[in-house]
Every structure is written in structure tokens, then in C-alpha cells.
Design a protein around this motif. Structure first.
Motif, PDB file in Angstrom:
ATOM      1  N   VAL A 143       0.860  -1.212  -0.044  1.00  0.00           N
ATOM      2  CA  VAL A 143      -0.019  -0.009   0.058  1.00  0.00           C
ATOM      3  C   VAL A 143       0.831   1.151  -0.028  1.00  0.00           C
ATOM      4  CG1 VAL A 143      -1.719   1.155   1.397  1.00  0.00           C
ATOM      5  CG2 VAL A 143      -1.913  -1.181   1.199  1.00  0.00           C
ATOM      6  N   THR A 144       0.581   2.045  -0.734  1.00  0.00           N
ATOM      7  CA  THR A 144       1.420   3.344  -1.008  1.00  0.00           C
ATOM      8  C   THR A 144       0.308   4.645  -0.960  1.00  0.00           C
ATOM      9  OG1 THR A 144       1.112   3.720  -3.311  1.00  0.00           O
ATOM     10  CG2 THR A 144       3.082   2.101  -2.733  1.00  0.00           C
ATOM     11  N   GLU A 208      -1.778   9.792   5.904  1.00  0.00           N
ATOM     12  CA  GLU A 208      -1.746   8.854   5.132  1.00  0.00           C
ATOM     13  C   GLU A 208      -1.262   7.633   5.727  1.00  0.00           C
ATOM     14  OE1 GLU A 208       0.121  11.531   1.423  1.00  0.00           O
ATOM     15  OE2 GLU A 208       1.651  10.744   2.701  1.00  0.00           O
ATOM     16  N   GLY A 212      -3.491   4.329   5.365  1.00  0.00           N
ATOM     17  CA  GLY A 212      -3.258   2.932   4.897  1.00  0.00           C
ATOM     18  C   GLY A 212      -3.465   1.732   5.972  1.00  0.00           C
ATOM     19  N   SER A 254       3.963  -2.117   2.834  1.00  0.00           N
ATOM     20  CA  SER A 254       3.372  -0.640   3.085  1.00  0.00           C
ATOM     21  C   SER A 254       4.913   0.108   2.663  1.00  0.00           C
ATOM     22  CB  SER A 254       3.005  -0.407   4.402  1.00  0.00           C
ATOM     23  OG  SER A 254       2.937   1.160   4.430  1.00  0.00           O
ATOM     24  N   ILE A 256       4.286   3.767   3.117  1.00  0.00           N
ATOM     25  CA  ILE A 256       3.924   5.008   3.442  1.00  0.00           C
ATOM     26  C   ILE A 256       4.570   5.438   4.928  1.00  0.00           C
ATOM     27  CG2 ILE A 256       1.849   6.257   4.205  1.00  0.00           C
ATOM     28  CD1 ILE A 256      -0.068   4.301   3.021  1.00  0.00           C
ATOM     29  N   GLN A 647      -2.213   1.618  -5.093  1.00  0.00           N
ATOM     30  CA  GLN A 647      -2.147   3.365  -5.100  1.00  0.00           C
ATOM     31  C   GLN A 647      -3.475   3.645  -5.313  1.00  0.00           C
ATOM     32  OE1 GLN A 647       1.327   4.929  -6.884  1.00  0.00           O
ATOM     33  NE2 GLN A 647       1.959   3.119  -7.356  1.00  0.00           N
ATOM     34  N   ILE A 651      -7.014   1.525  -4.221  1.00  0.00           N
ATOM     35  CA  ILE A 651      -7.020   0.959  -2.569  1.00  0.00           C
ATOM     36  C   ILE A 651      -8.496   0.753  -2.325  1.00  0.00           C
ATOM     37  CG2 ILE A 651      -5.851   0.810  -0.497  1.00  0.00           C
ATOM     38  CD1 ILE A 651      -3.792   2.346  -1.477  1.00  0.00           C
TER      39      ILE A 651
END
Length: 918
Positions: A143-144, A208, A212, A254, A256, A647, A651
Motif C-alpha cells: 500500500v502506498t 496517510e 493505510g 507498505s 507509507i 495506490q 486501494i
């Protein structure tokens, strides 16, 4: 899945859209007033008239241009909310159609595990082949962060509530019960209307990070362990005795909070926060599940036999409650909770975690110790004939601990190679090794770096006076080292080098990891729990990637690091920058060729290659259906494992609830198994000839793309003026700048705003430009060449995927609306020169697509997209017109909070409606 259902089968979807749209309309009328409602309704009617050619676009544009900004904002919000609700209706309809097919006994659809198991059964594979192929099996969606995914948690909660109510409504026949559900729906939609879609301030990295993490609670905590358990069970049933999936297959990741390439806001505190928040989220989940298990496992030792190990666990639990005297499972779980509570208190002092039992027990040092105790519970239940109980919450918890441990998901670190070079040069100068590292050639750099990796020494001290950049980079790496020491090596497993072009780029990072204690020497050779991963991004770097990897593996120092990871070396492929560099077709082929070369290099050097696909949400950044994309990889490229970035608004579309998450993760797993264990390329001995065809096509496409984007005078001015790219950077969208450097060069612009800007203006240029020119020139007047491409399209998943994704993005383009954006370019000659070329190439590309595929439209093979275009796209029309008008006002000097917020809302609404916009 292609849905061949008759038109009557889509009536429930239309009913759902009418229901939700009607409720939204009621809310708009009641809470924004009749005047706003009438504006919305007039714009809606006009949009449908435009689609039926009953109204000219300029007329609607003129009407909306006269709307005051204060009135435009609720209109934008209304159409944005409709897009969000329509998305929900479409997702629910897909669920409905799948259920219909299952009840009818239809064959399992592609991308489902049921279909994959059938294909594997038909292949009659031997256990040794399967075990070897899946020895390092991994499916890791990473996950970004993304600037278009700025929705608040409340909005997600409302989405989930509406979806749940709609599911219940479908099976409710009692009129009073259905009326109650409709009232609940109305309340949720009112809540949605009264909740701000976006924040007033710039999104912080901490926001952010929380965004996530929310997907774990929404879906991933439950879905991932269940999916892993099922896949492991099914494969071992087919090949008993083979050591298959000794580690869980699906393990999310991840970056993030760890990705600082071009993001100056990432610092040591952010890295620490990302690791801590992830760990706390995992521990909170485990403690909550243990508390629930303690309530549920009420079995009496007087009735149900237990194992000696469970008795010992219960007796040592410290639970002296008389009421639990004959309840060994409760007593044992109480002790486990106490130990895990001590672990949580050690890792996160001062943080409140629900379910903590403070009884002074010694905590667990590793997740493996917790798993061992949970295994005692499992074995005792199964020994007493209670497998059905063991297979419920306890099994999910064991699976969650196996995947998430005490860390939740590994945090990837990422930085640009140019930064590493400057930092290492300063460290060498400070230590007196050399003052001229930057002036050394590649061979000299490799020799110096390799020698440094054989010496156990620091180059600096914590008190050293260093430049701000170097001090910050070292502080970040020290924070990462601290997280690894505290939480465990799973907290940070990967370090990605952006714009990696050489072996020295790899070794520089290893030296930095040594400096903070993450890399150490073992029998004179370096070992490191964090693997350094080259990211090959531009067309040129992709072409040279295999040579870079081979040269690095020839060095004993680097090879020992790979051997320490069981011979697995990961390589990341950049879909976004390669596309921005060379265009859609050239980038896709460069990626395919790079994978072929990397597979050959892996075989030649005896390592196991794992590819990390840096795919964005949109086709211009490698997006499109994941199942098809994975099957389109060249032979040997998947090899049982892949990581890929997830992204943006994609997501939410994939992971916001368990049903969606299960379907999308299942597609990833199904494609990984098929690509690894079956021959899916389909070219056989014709592969070399097909590759030569695409070498030529890619070169032609690259030339056409560069001629427009890089060689046309004034193109940068056209792009920055005709799209909202400048506003993406100005209006607090996302936590990072739009460019890596303070320039206006296309090469320095980040790929996300490059693609997002073209998507907002409905040109979608990164998803198709250059393909039409290349195919047209290559075919010329030779019908045999057209026949060759038609044959390749039928046989080759790669080519089908490339054209299918291109058609999807072109179907979402609208050059009539794009013409409105081009009017923002004041230089008329420049506007005509560039836009006319875009229109001509668009027409040419559609034409060659139809020639090759034999279809009569861009959506002929995608009924679901066709429905979406029909049902929702007229509602995008007002959003685009209002965005153009608001951009005109903002650039004309009307720099007010209202105008800025209005532009943000149009961006968010269009991103929501288009679903894969950036």
C-alpha cells in the motif's frame, strides 16, 4: 469477468442507482435548498442531452460558467457523492451477478481460485515441481500513499454502512423492515452530505499512515489469514507430503512513511511513527481477538478432555479466579493475554491498547513464541474432537499472528540514488577515505565500496558535523535500525533505490546500512536483514537492468548478501517513470524485455528472482486488471512470488470491505499460481519472432511519443496550462511536492501528477499516445502484417492485456471535454498545434485497435465498463466543466478559499468517478 447477462439482468443495478440517486437528491433539496437542487438537476438533464446529441457542449459550459463559486461547490459535491454511490451500486451488482452464476452452477470464472484449481488439476503436475516452484512463494500488495485518496475515515465508514444496508435490503421482503432499512440509508447519505469529503489542510504523512492502516481493520485482518489457510489446504491436499507454503503466501506491505524519494516531509520521526503505529495496530488486533477467545472458549475440564500441555499453560497462567477453576482454556488464554500485554507495554510504553491484562508477566520476545502457545490451544481442541471450534476465531488469530506478527506489515524504505551518492561522498570525506568520491569512475567506486563492506567500522560518529541532507538521511536509517531492534527484522525488510543505474548505486546503500548497524559481517562477509532493491525506471535503465544485476552478483560482497536471503534477490520495475519517459507501448515492451533479461540473468547466476511491480492505479502507470497483468508476464518472471504497489483510489475500490478484498486478493493469488505452474504465454517457438515484431513497434511508438512530449516546442507550457498539474502541487493535495526537483521539466515531474493531470482533463495521454502511429507505420500497406498482429492478439496474453488496458483508458477519455481544457492555453497557435496532434493520434489509435481486435467499439469486450460508462459518465460532464471554470477563476487571480476548495473537490470527484485516475 465478462458478464453476458441480458439487459434485464442489469435492471437491479439501475434500480439501485435510482434509489441511491433519489435519496441523494432528497438530501440536496432539503439541506442545500431548491436553487442548488435545480442547478444539479438541470446540469444532470443537460449532460444526458449532450450524450444523446440533443444539446451542444458549449451551452452547458456557458450555463455553469455563470454559476457563482459558492453555488458551484455544492453542485460539485452532489455529483461527487453520486459517483461514490454509483461505485457502490456497481460493486454490489458484481457481487449479485457472481452469486447468480454460482447458484446456476456455471463454471468458475477466470481470476477465481476455483478456476485455478481446475486448471492445476488438469496439468497433472508432480509434487517436486510444485514444491520447488513455490519454495519462496509470496503475494504482497504494498500500500502506498496517493494524492487523490484523501477521503476521511467517516466517508469510508459511511460507504461500508451503505453497502451493508443495500445487501440486507436485497433480501428483505417485509415492507416495514425494508422501510426501516431505507430510513437508515437516508441517514447514512445525509451523514455523507454533511461530512467534508476532503481536509482543509495539506494531508500530513501521519494522515496517510492512518489511511493505510484502516484497511486492516476494514478487511485485511480477517481476509488474509482465511485466504492463506484455504490456499495452503487446497495445495497440500493435491500434493500431500510436499513442503508447500511453509510460510503464509499473502503478506501485505507498505511504504507509507518510508518513501522519501522526492518527499522532504519524511524524516526519522515519520519512519519511527510508521513502524510504531503499524505494530500497535497488529498488537491491538491480537489482544482484541484473545479477549474474544477468552469469552468464547468456556469449555469445562470436567466435561472435555485437554492435553497435558494445555493444562500446564492454564496452571501457569496466573488466573486465580475461582469461576475459571474448571475452565482451562479461559485460564490459558488469560495467561497468553498477560504475556502479550507485557509485549505491548514493552514495545509501546504509554500507548493505550484495548484488552491489556497487566499481571506482571514476562512478555513474548518473538511472534513465534505466541504462535507456539496458540498451537497448544489448537492441538488440545482438535484432540478433543473440537476441530470445528479450532477452525473459527482461533484459526484466524493464528493466521493473523503468522502474517502480521508484532509488526503488521514491513515498511519499505525508498530514496533516490543521487542522494545516496552525495551522502556516501560526504561520509568518505569526513572519515578521510577520499575527498573525491564523486569524481571516481564506476570501477573505482565499486572497489572502494566493496572494501568498505569488508571492514567492521563506522565512518562517522553521532556527533559529527554533517550537512543537513546527510544528517537527515543517517537519522532516518538510525530510526529504521531502532525499529528493527525493537520490533524485529520483519518491521523493515526492503530498501528501494529509485533511479538505480549502476552497481555502485547498490553498494552505496549497503555502506549506509552498515553505518547504522543494520549490516554486519559474518565470517568476513556482509549480512543484512534489509534487502537492497534496485528500481529500474526509465526505458534506458530497464534495458540495462539485467547487466547491472549480473555485475553486482559477481561481487562476493553483494552475493553474500543475496545468499543470506536464501538466494532471493528482488528487483523493482517502474511502470510510471518508464511510461512518462517513453510512452505507453514502448514502456510496456521495455518492461517485458527487462523481465526476460532479468530471468535469464537469474538463471545464469543461480539466484531466485522476485519482481516488485511499481504499478499505479491508472493504465498509464501500469494499472488495469491485476489478474490479466500477472498472466501477461513473460515466462519465469513470476516464479511463485511477486510484490506490487496498490495506490490511490484503487486501494479503496479493492480493500474497503471483506468481499472486495477477498475477490481482489484471490485474483492476485490465482494469477500467481497459474503464471508460476502453467504455460500461459502461449507463443511457443514463435516467441522470438513475436519479440522482434514488438522491438520494432516499441521503437516506432517511442519515437512518436518523444516527438510530441519531449521534442515539440512549447509542449511543457501546453501541458501545465491545459491541465490542473500546477494546482495539484499548489492545493495541498497529498503530502509530497508534485516534482522531485524545483523545475518544470517533464523528466523531473513525479509520475502521479503527470498521469493525474492528463486524466482530470480527460485526455488520458499516458495510456495510449504513440500506439496508433507505431502500428500504422509498421503495417503500412501490407495486409500480412495486420494479420500477424491479429494472430498475436488472439494468442498472446501480453498483447491482449496491453490493448485491453489501452481500450479501457481510451473509453474513459473524452476529447470533446479535453478541448475545453485546451482553451485554457492562451497561445492559440500552440493550442492548435498540440491539441490537433493529440486528436489525430487518438483517432488513429482507436482505428488500429478496432482493426487488430475485430471489435466494433472500445468496450465491446468489457460489458461491465460499458454499463459504467452508460450509467455514470454523463454525471462527470458537470464536474469537468466546473473544474475548467474554477481553474480559469483561480488563474485569473480569484485565489480564495472557496475557489481552491472547489478545484480540490472536482479533482476528488473525478478521481472517484473514473476509479483508476492516478
Amino acid at each position: 469477468m465478462t458478464d453476458p447477462a441480458p439487459a434485464s439482468a442489469t435492471e437491479p443495478l439501475r434500480d439501485d442507482i435510482r434509489l441511491l440517486g433519489g435519496m441523494l437528491g432528497t438530501v440536496v433539496r432539503d439541506h442545500a435548498g431548491d436553487e442548488i437542487f435545480d442547478l444539479v438537476e438541470a446540469a444532470r438533464v443537460a449532460s444526458f442531452q449532450i450524450r444523446r446529441s440533443e444539446l451542444e457542449r458549449p451551452e452547458l459550459a456557458a450555463r455553469l460558467a455563470a454559476v457563482p463559486t459558492a453555488d458551484a461547490i455544492p453542485v460539485v459535491r452532489a455529483f461527487s457523492h453520486f459517483a461514490l454511490l454509483a461505485n457502490l451500486a456497481e460493486d454490489l451488482h458484481r457481487e449479485r451477478r457472481r452469486a447468480v452464476h454460482v447458484r446456476a452452477g456455471d463454471p468458475a470464472p477466470d481470476s477465481s481460485l476455483a478456476a485455478t484449481y481446475t486448471r492445476l488439476d488438469a496439468a497433472h503436475l508432480d509434487p517436486e515441481t510444485v514444491a520447488y516452484a513455490l519454495a519462496a512463494a509470496l503475494v504482497a500488495p504494498v500500500v502506498t500513499a496517493h494524492p487523490t485518496e484523501t477521503r476521511r475515515r467517516t466517508v469510508f465508514d459511511v460507504q461500508s454502512a451503505v453497502a451493508d444496508l443495500m445487501r440486507r435490503r436485497e433480501y428483505t421482503v417485509d415492507p416495514r423492515a425494508r422501510e426501516a432499512l431505507d430510513q437508515d440509508l437516508q441517514r447514512q447519505i445525509l451523514t455523507l452530505w454533511q461530512t467534508a469529503l476532503i481536509r482543509l489542510s495539506r494531508l500530513r504523512i501521519s494522515d496517510e499512515i492512518e489511511n493505510g492502516l484502516r484497511y486492516y481493520e476494514l478487511a485485511l485482518f480477517d481476509v488474509v489469514p482465511e485466504l492463506n489457510t484455504e490456499v495452503r489446504r487446497e495445495l497440500r491436499r493435491r500434493w500431500p507430503g510436499a513442503a508447500i507454503l511453509t510460510q503464509p503466501l499473502v503478506r501485505p506491505g507498505s511504504w507509507i512513511g518510508g518513501d522519501r524519494d522526492g518527499n522532504p516531509n519524511v524524516d526519522a520521526d515519520v519512519v519511527a511513527t510508521a513502524c510504531d503505529r503499524a505494530s500497535a495496530t497488529a498488537l491491538r488486533h491480537h489482544l482484541g481477538e484473545l479477549a474474544a477467545l477468552e469469552r468464547e472458549l468456556s469449555m469445562s475440564g470436567r466435561i472435555t478432555p485437554v492435553t497435558e500441555r494445555l493444562s500446564a499453560l492454564a496452571d501457569g497462567s496466573g488466573d486465580n479466579d475461582p469461576a475459571h477453576r474448571d475452565e482451562p482454556y479461559r485460564r490459558a488464554i488469560h495467561g497468553i493475554r498477560g504475556r502479550l500485554s507485557a509485549t505491548a507495554a514493552r514495545l509501546h510504553p504509554g500507548i493505550e491498547l484495548a484488552g491489556i491484562v497487566d499481571d506482571g508477566r514476562v512478555g513474548y520476545e518473538t511472534p513465534a513464541q505466541l504462535l507456539a502457545d496458540l498451537g497448544v490451544l489448537d492441538a488440545s481442541l482438535r484432540g478433543a474432537g473440537s476441530a470445528v471450534i479450532a477452525d473459527d476465531r482461533l484459526a484466524r488469530l493464528r493466521g493473523a499472528v503468522e502474517v502480521y506478527g508484532f509488526h503488521l506489515a514491513p515498511l519499505d524504505l525508498r530514496q533516490n540514488s543521487e542522494v545516496h551518492e552525495r551522502v556516501v561522498a560526504e561520509l568518505f570525506a569526513w572519515a578521510g577515505v577520499t575527498d573525491g568520491y564523486a569524481d571516481l569512475d564506476e570501477d573505482a567506486r565499486i572497489a572502494l565500496l566493496s572494501a568498505e563492506l569488508r571492514i567492521r567500522r563506522p565512518l562517522t560518529t553521532p556527533e559529527a558535523l554533517l550537512t543537513e541532507e546527510t544528517a537527515k538521511e543517517l537519522a532516518i536509517l538510525r530510526a529504521a535500525a531502532a525499529a528493527v531492534r525493537r520490533i524485529g527484522p520483519a518491521a523493515i525488510e526492503h530498501y528501494i533505490i529509485s533511479m538505480c543505474t549502476s552497481v555502485s548505486d547498490l553498494l552505496e546503500v549497503e555502506v549506509l546500512l552498515k553505518e547504522v548497524g543494520l549490516l554486519d559481517l559474518d565470517a568476513g562477509y556482509p549480512r543484512c536483514t534489509v534487502q537492497v532493491i534496485p528500481l529500474f525506471e526509465t526505458i534506458e535503465d530497464l534495458r540495462g537492468g539485467a547487466a547491472t544485476l549480473t555485475a553486482a552478483l559477481a561481487l562476493p560482497e553483494f552475493r553474500s548478501l543475496v545468499d543470506a536471503h536464501d538466494g532471493v534477490q528482488e528487483v523493482m520495475l517502474g511502470y510510471s517513470d518508464s511510461n512518462k519517459d517513453g510512452g505507453y507501448l514502448a514502456a510496456n515492451w521495455a518492461l517485458y524485455r527487462a523481465e526476460l533479461d532479468l530471468v535469464d540473468a537469474a538463471h545464469a547466476t543461480g539466484i531466485r528472482l522476485r519482481l516488485f511491480h511499481g504499478r499505479g492505479g491508472t493504465v498509464g502507470r501500469g494499472g488495469g486488471p491485476s489478474y490479466d497483468a500477472i498472466l501477461a508476464q513473460p515466462p519465469g518472471a513470476v516464479n511463485g512470488a511477486l510484490r506490487l504497489t496498490e495506490q490511490g483510489e484503487v486501494i479503496s475500490a479493492k480493500y474497503r470491505d471483506p468481499v472486495l478484498a477477498r475477490r481482489n486478493l484471490e485474483a492476485l493469488v490465482a494469477a500467481t499460481l497459474e503464471s508460476t505452474l502453467l504455460d500461459v504465454e502461449g507463443l511457443g517457438t514463435d516467441a522470438p519472432a513475436a519479440y522482434r515484431v514488438f522491438d520494432e513497434l516499441a521503437e516506432l511508438a517511442h519515437r512518436a511519443y518523444r516527438d510530441l512530449v519531449h521534442d515539440t516546442p512549447g509542449f511543457v507550457e501546453y501541458f501545465t496550462t491545459s491541465t490542473p498539474v500546477a494546482e495539484i502541487g499548489d492545493l495541498n493535495i497529498g503530502s509530497r511536492p508534485a516534482s522531485r526537483k524545483p523545475t518544470e521539466a517533464i523528466a523531473d515531474l513525479r509520475a502521479i501528477p503527470w498521469v493525474l493531470a492528463w486524466t482530470q482533463s480527460r485526455v488520458m495521454l499516458p495510456g495510449w499516445y504513440g500506439t496508433g502511429s507505431a502500428v500504422t507505420e509498421w503495417i503500412g500497406d501490407d495486409p500480412e502484417r495486420l494479420s500477424t498482429l491479429q494472430d498475436l492478439y488472439r494468442r498472446w496474453p501480453f498483447f491482449r492485456s496491453v490493448l485491453s488496458n489501452m481500450a479501457q483508458v481510451m473509453a474513459k477519455s473524452d476529447l470533446g471535454l479535453a478541448a475545453r481544457y485546451s482553451e485554457l492555453v492562451e497561445d492559440e497557435a500552440l493550442r492548435e498545434r498540440v491539441f490537433d496532434r493529440i486528436v489525430t493520434e487518438h483517432e488513429r489509435t482507436v482505428r488500429v485497435y478496432l482493426q487488430i481486435t475485430g471489435y466494433d467499439s472500445l468496450v465491446a469486450d468489457n460489458p461491465a465498463l460499458e454499463r459504467s460508462l452508460h450509467n455514470r459518465f454523463p454525471y462527470l460532464e458537470p464536474l469537468n466543466h466546473l473544474q475548467v471554470e474554477l481553474l480559469r477563476r483561480y488563474r485569473g487571480g480569484e485565489d480564495t478559499d472557496e475557489v481552491r476548495r472547489g478545484i480540490q473537490l472536482t479533482m476528488n470527484g473525478l478521481a472517484t468517478a473514473l476509479r483508476n485516475s492516478g
